[in-house]
Structure formats: structure tokens, C-alpha cells
Design a protein around this motif. Structure first.
Motif, short mmCIF file in Angstrom:
data_model
loop_
_atom_site.label_atom_id
_atom_site.label_comp_id
_atom_site.label_asym_id
_atom_site.label_seq_id
_atom_site.Cartn_x
_atom_site.Cartn_y
_atom_site.Cartn_z
N UNK A 254 46.62 134.88 52.93
CA UNK A 254 46.77 133.13 52.21
C UNK A 254 47.64 132.41 53.39
N UNK A 255 47.87 132.79 54.48
CA UNK A 255 48.72 132.27 55.54
C UNK A 255 47.91 132.04 56.08
N UNK A 259 45.52 128.46 57.00
CA UNK A 259 45.57 127.47 58.81
C UNK A 259 43.92 127.27 58.87
N UNK A 260 43.59 128.57 57.92
CA UNK A 260 41.50 128.04 58.22
C UNK A 260 41.05 127.34 57.78
N UNK A 261 41.56 126.70 56.00
CA UNK A 261 41.11 125.71 55.95
C UNK A 261 42.21 124.56 54.93
N UNK A 262 43.32 124.18 55.60
CA UNK A 262 43.94 122.87 55.45
C UNK A 262 44.81 122.98 53.98
N UNK A 263 44.24 124.44 52.50
CA UNK A 263 44.83 124.41 51.28
C UNK A 263 45.67 124.52 51.45
N UNK A 264 46.88 123.08 50.79
CA UNK A 264 48.47 123.64 50.96
C UNK A 264 48.90 124.28 49.25
N UNK A 265 47.89 124.55 48.61
CA UNK A 265 48.26 125.34 47.66
C UNK A 265 47.91 126.70 47.97
N UNK A 266 47.47 127.72 49.07
CA UNK A 266 46.78 128.83 48.98
C UNK A 266 48.88 128.41 50.35
N UNK A 268 51.65 127.14 49.56
CA UNK A 268 52.71 127.59 48.54
C UNK A 268 51.94 128.67 47.04
N UNK A 269 50.95 129.53 47.79
CA UNK A 269 50.89 130.90 47.41
C UNK A 269 51.21 131.70 48.06
N UNK A 272 55.56 131.56 47.79
CA UNK A 272 55.80 132.21 46.74
C UNK A 272 55.42 134.02 46.17
N UNK A 273 54.88 134.10 47.11
CA UNK A 273 54.16 136.12 47.00
C UNK A 273 55.78 136.34 48.15
N UNK A 274 55.81 136.07 49.83
CA UNK A 274 56.67 136.35 50.32
C UNK A 274 58.13 136.30 49.82
#
Length: 282
Positions: A254-255, A259-266, A268-269, A272-274
Motif C-alpha cells: 500500500x505504501x 508513493x506511485x499515485x499520491x493517494x492519501x487513502x492508501x 492511511x490504509x 492501519x495495517x502496519x
């Protein structure tokens, strides 16, 4: 096996002309004797009988079976002695057996599995990449024996992917890596929801895609990896000891996608998983 088995067979053989299958049965009884007692002479006699049967039988399913048995016996002798010529003869016998059996014949799967065992032992002892490639071909042959929809297809495909993974480790070839991923996709497709191999298939696919992205930088690859890993985490029980490691892998993917898309929701997810993985490790 009781000694009476051999005694009864010997009586029948001494009574007159004996069908080849009786000799084959004797060879198998001698092999079982070796496996139970370690009697090397019994195995040597089994090999001698199997050689005669294979050399004397006409081309056809019966000869293929005799050759397969010969390969099995020779491989056992190779495991005992480490003599390379025995491995070479065993592989030659198995290859001839496979060539002499056609797809769909009742004994075909048994012949392929017997060959795979010897190829696996040969590879473990020699690390010869050609034997690994041959195992892939043998397992594809086994796959052809399973009809579409057969629950064993996914497991067979996962086996092929594992051999391909070992080949990739040896060669580092990107095309081979892609072929492995395609096999894993097929394994997932062959394991619908509820299938016992579904979790293994999606996990292996996700991990492989994550590794492949590092060499390709193709966003579609890491996106697919995240999708597979999300499914794997969702399908893993909360109390499963492997869940924290899987959540960590998902968080990393997800990280990478963030880094590839800049989507902050990713991001945050991923956090959460970490965090969940760290809590599960405690």
C-alpha cells in the motif's frame, strides 16, 4: 508384505510360462521387501527383473508401465548409493515411459508422478536447472489430466509456480518471472471463493507481483498486488499466527502504491495495517 506372498508367487512361476505381469508383481514385492528391510539384494533383483520386462515388452501402455517401475527402482538404488549412472538410467527410463504413454490413459498420471519424484531427487542432489525445467513440463502434463473445474488444478498450478520461482532464483530472468506470475493468476482463477487453496494462491500472487513491481515500476502491477494481498488479509483469521506478517506485506504494498499515485487513502490504509501487524506480534 509376508514371505508367503513371495513364496506363492514363486510357486506359480515355477509351474510353467508366466505372464509378464507376474514378473512385474514379483519385482514390486522385492521393492517392498527392500523398503521394509533394507535388503539391497532384493532391490537389485527387482531392478534386474524390471530391466528385462522393459526391454522385452512391445511398445504400448504396458511397456510404459514397466519403464516407469524401472525408473522408480533405479532411483531408489541411486538414493542408496549416490551412483550418478543410476540416476541417468532412471531418468532415461522415466522419459521413455512418458513418451510411451498418451494423455488420457489410466496410467498416465501415475507415470508422470513417478517421473516427477525422480526429477525432484535428481534436482535436489545436482541443482541442475534442466531438471527443474523438466519438472515444470511434467506438472503441466499432470495438469492436462485434470479436467476444467477439478479442485486439484489450483494446487497443481501452485506446484508449477514454485518450480518456476526456483528457476527465477537461478536465472533472474524477467520473462521467467512473468511466466510464474501468469501461472499464479491461473492458480487463483482455478480456486473460486471457498476453495482450500484460494488463500495460498492469492497470497503467493500478491507477494510475487510486489516483487515484480520493483523491477518494472508498472503501477498496474502494484495495484494488482494490493488487491490480492487485501483479499489474503481479509481471508486470514484474526488469531492466525501468519496474519501479522501478511498485514505487514500489505502495508508495504500500500505504501508503494501511495508513493506511485499520491493517494492519501492508501497511506492511511497502510498505517492501519502496519499498526495492526505490530499489535498482533505482541
Amino acid at each position: 508384505m509376508c514371505s508367503s506372498d513371495l513364496d506363492g508367487l514363486n510357486l506359480r512361476m515355477s509351474a510353467g510360462p508366466v505372464p509378464a505381469q507376474e514378473f512385474a508383481r514379483l519385482a514390486n514385492l522385492l521393492r517392498i521387501t527392500y523398503e521394509r528391510t533394507g535388503d539391497s539384494e532384493a532391490l537389485a533383483e527387482a531392478i534386474a527383473i524390471a530391466r528385462r520386462l522393459a526391454s522385452g515388452a512391445p511398445a504400448g501402455p504396458q511397456r510404459a508401465g514397466f519403464l516407469s517401475n524401472l525408473g522408480l527402482f533405479l532411483c531408489q538404488r541411486y538414493e542408496q548409493t549416490g551412483e550418478e549412472s543410476l540416476l541417468a538410467e532412471a531418468l532415461e527410463a522415466h522419459r521413455a515411459a512418458m513418451a510411451g504413454s498418451a494423455a488420457g490413459q489410466p496410467e498416465r498420471a501415475m507415470i508422470l508422478r513417478s517421473a516427477d519424484r525422480t526429477l525432484g531427487i535428481g534436482y535436489d542432489r545436482t541443482s541442475d536447472p534442466a531438471l527443474l525445467e523438466e519438472r515444470v513440463r511434467v506438472h503441466r502434463g499432470l495438469l492436462e489430466e485434470l479436467p476444467d473445474g477439478d479442485p486439484g488444478r489450483s494446487e497443481a498450478l501452485l506446484g508449477i509456480a514454485e518450480f518456476q520461482r526456483l528457476g527465477v532464483q537461478l536465472s533472474g530472468d524477467a520473462a521467467s518471472f512473468d511466466a510464474m506470475i501468469d501461472t499464479l493468476r491461473d492458480a487463483v482463477a482455478a480456486a473460486p471463493a471457498g476453495h482450500p487453496m484460494r488463500l495460498t494462491a492469492v497470497t503467493n500472487l500478491g507477494v510475487a507481483l510486489q516483487a515484480r513491481y520493483a523491477g518494472s515500476s508498472d503501477t498496474a502491477v502494484i495495484t494488482e498486488a494490493v488487491g490480492a494481498l487485501r483479499e489474503a488479509v481479509a481471508a486470514t483469521p484474526e488469531d492466525d499466527p501468519g496474519r501479522p506478517a501478511l498485514q505487514t506485506t500489505l502495508a508495504q504494498a500500500l505504501q508503494t502504491l501511495y508513493e506511485a499515485t499520491g493517494d492519501l487513502a492508501l497511506l492511511e490504509e497502510a498505517m492501519t495495517n502496519g499498526s495492526a501487524a505490530l499489535s498482533g506480534d505482541d
